[in-house]
Design a protein around this motif. Structure first.
Motif, PDB file in Angstrom:
ATOM      1  N   LYS A 198      -3.876  20.057  36.202  1.00 36.49           N
ATOM      2  CA  LYS A 198      -5.223  20.209  35.645  1.00 36.49           C
ATOM      3  C   LYS A 198      -5.977  18.909  35.853  1.00 36.49           C
ATOM      4  CE  LYS A 198      -6.256  20.188  31.182  1.00 36.49           C
ATOM      5  NZ  LYS A 198      -6.412  20.623  29.767  1.00 36.49           N
ATOM      6  N   SER A 200      -9.580  17.176  34.911  1.00 39.92           N
ATOM      7  CA  SER A 200     -10.792  17.239  34.095  1.00 39.92           C
ATOM      8  C   SER A 200     -11.723  16.126  34.543  1.00 39.92           C
ATOM      9  CB  SER A 200     -10.453  17.087  32.613  1.00 39.92           C
ATOM     10  OG  SER A 200      -9.594  18.120  32.177  1.00 39.92           O
ATOM     11  N   ASP A 201     -12.932  16.514  34.938  1.00 40.42           N
ATOM     12  CA  ASP A 201     -13.927  15.563  35.440  1.00 40.42           C
ATOM     13  C   ASP A 201     -15.052  15.442  34.413  1.00 40.42           C
ATOM     14  OD1 ASP A 201     -15.835  14.107  36.757  1.00 40.42           O
ATOM     15  OD2 ASP A 201     -15.775  15.272  38.608  1.00 40.42           O
ATOM     16  N   LYS A 208     -16.134  19.391  34.235  1.00 46.71           N
ATOM     17  CA  LYS A 208     -15.595  20.293  35.248  1.00 46.71           C
ATOM     18  C   LYS A 208     -14.073  20.243  35.199  1.00 46.71           C
ATOM     19  CE  LYS A 208     -19.533  19.407  38.308  1.00 46.71           C
ATOM     20  NZ  LYS A 208     -19.952  18.855  39.630  1.00 46.71           N
ATOM     21  N   THR A 210     -10.541  21.755  36.943  1.00 45.70           N
ATOM     22  CA  THR A 210      -9.856  22.485  38.006  1.00 45.70           C
ATOM     23  C   THR A 210      -8.395  22.643  37.629  1.00 45.70           C
ATOM     24  OG1 THR A 210     -11.335  21.576  39.704  1.00 45.70           O
ATOM     25  CG2 THR A 210      -9.251  22.528  40.450  1.00 45.70           C
ATOM     26  N   ARG A 212      -4.711  24.260  38.823  1.00 50.03           N
ATOM     27  CA  ARG A 212      -3.868  24.836  39.869  1.00 50.03           C
ATOM     28  C   ARG A 212      -2.520  25.163  39.242  1.00 50.03           C
ATOM     29  NH1 ARG A 212      -2.079  21.636  43.582  1.00 50.03           N
ATOM     30  NH2 ARG A 212      -2.077  23.133  45.311  1.00 50.03           N
ATOM     31  N   VAL A 221      -5.780  28.848  41.990  1.00 54.64           N
ATOM     32  CA  VAL A 221      -6.748  27.821  41.613  1.00 54.64           C
ATOM     33  C   VAL A 221      -7.861  28.441  40.788  1.00 54.64           C
ATOM     34  CG1 VAL A 221      -8.333  26.060  42.445  1.00 54.64           C
ATOM     35  CG2 VAL A 221      -6.228  26.520  43.716  1.00 54.64           C
ATOM     36  N   LYS A 222      -8.173  27.784  39.663  1.00 55.75           N
ATOM     37  CA  LYS A 222      -9.287  28.203  38.810  1.00 55.75           C
ATOM     38  C   LYS A 222     -10.194  27.007  38.568  1.00 55.75           C
ATOM     39  CE  LYS A 222      -6.534  31.653  36.292  1.00 55.75           C
ATOM     40  NZ  LYS A 222      -6.060  32.084  34.959  1.00 55.75           N
ATOM     41  N   LYS A 223     -11.492  27.243  38.641  1.00 56.80           N
ATOM     42  CA  LYS A 223     -12.477  26.197  38.347  1.00 56.80           C
ATOM     43  C   LYS A 223     -13.293  26.611  37.142  1.00 56.80           C
ATOM     44  CE  LYS A 223     -12.836  24.347  43.047  1.00 56.80           C
ATOM     45  NZ  LYS A 223     -12.351  22.997  42.710  1.00 56.80           N
ATOM     46  N   SER A 225     -16.039  25.167  33.776  1.00 56.33           N
ATOM     47  CA  SER A 225     -16.971  24.136  33.330  1.00 56.33           C
ATOM     48  C   SER A 225     -17.210  24.321  31.851  1.00 56.33           C
ATOM     49  CB  SER A 225     -18.284  24.192  34.105  1.00 56.33           C
ATOM     50  OG  SER A 225     -18.931  25.447  33.900  1.00 56.33           O
TER      51      SER A 225
END
Length: 226
Positions: A198, A200-201, A208, A210, A212, A221-223, A225
């Motif tokens: 995981k 985290s941005d 955001k 992401t 995996r 893969v999941k994105k 927000s």
């Protein structure tokens, strides 16, 4: 990639320390394990911390000496100012130190307790790094695990152990914005398998994320927000 510097340092310490001749400060650890007690003899201590070469002697709960391990860069920070003695054994009680320098647990989920020994601050952003020893039932002793030592030395401190899911979780970051979570599955007689990531941005107003995850040997893969 295996952190060969960490492993070389650990193995060198085991060879060079031999019979402990430097130690002046001794600490007893009696509440960290269901099966073992430990005594740590460390070279250098001040009011806030102990560090440098150390020997860690493992005992059974009935006092039988079992094995001696070594750290060439042992680090132990006290929560409050302490007065370690060079003439007597100081018992380390729960909460006396942070980032416990000796950690017991079943790290490979084989039903036996293993042990991790602090060996420097080589982790992500100078966090704690550990040498990890797993109990070998055939040899009746603890042996260094290269894979477990790698993930306990490359991320942010000692990994978390999820006994129910049989996974090891580690964390890292890059600057203030990027935070990482990794989960490894222990595969008996094979080793570790990275199965979850995981990222985290936090660089924008909306976080955001992401994710995996390995499902049936395929990465999904999941994105997201927030």
């Amino acid at each position: 990639m295996i952190n060969t510097t960490t492993l070389y340092r650990s193995l060198s310490a085991l060879i060079l320390l031999g019979p402990l001749c430097f130690g002046q400060y001794r600490f007893a650890i009696e509440d960290a394990s269901r099966k073992y007690n430990a005594e740590v003899t460390v070279e250098e201590c001040q009011a806030d911390a102990c560090r440098n070469n150390a020997a860690i002697i493992l005992f059974s709960k009935n006092g039988e000496k079992l094995q001696t391990l070594a750290s060439g860069d042992f680090v132990m920070y006290f929560e409050k100012e302490a007065k370690p003695s060079s003439t007597s054994v100081t018992t380390l009680t729960h909460g006396m130190v942070h980032d416990d320098p000796v950690v017991f647990g079943d790290f490979n989920f084989d039903g036996t307790e293993d042990v991790a020994i602090r060996n420097g601050s080589g982790g992500n952003y100078g966090s704690a790094s550990f040498d990890v020893y797993v109990f070998n039932s055939t040899k009746k002793q603890f042996v260094l695990s290269k894979e477990l030592t790698e993930i306990a030395s490359s991320y942010q401190g000692m990994f978390d152990v999820d006994s129910k899911r049989k996974r090891l979780t580690t964390y890292a970051r890059s600057g203030a914005s990027l935070h990482y979570t990794y989960e490894y599955q222990v595969i008996p007689n094979k080793g570790l398998d990275l199965v979850y990531e995981k990222i985290s941005d936090f660089s924008d107003e909306k976080t955001k994320v992401t994710v995996r995850e390995k499902i049936n040997n395929k990465w999904i893969v999941k994105k997201l927000s927030k």
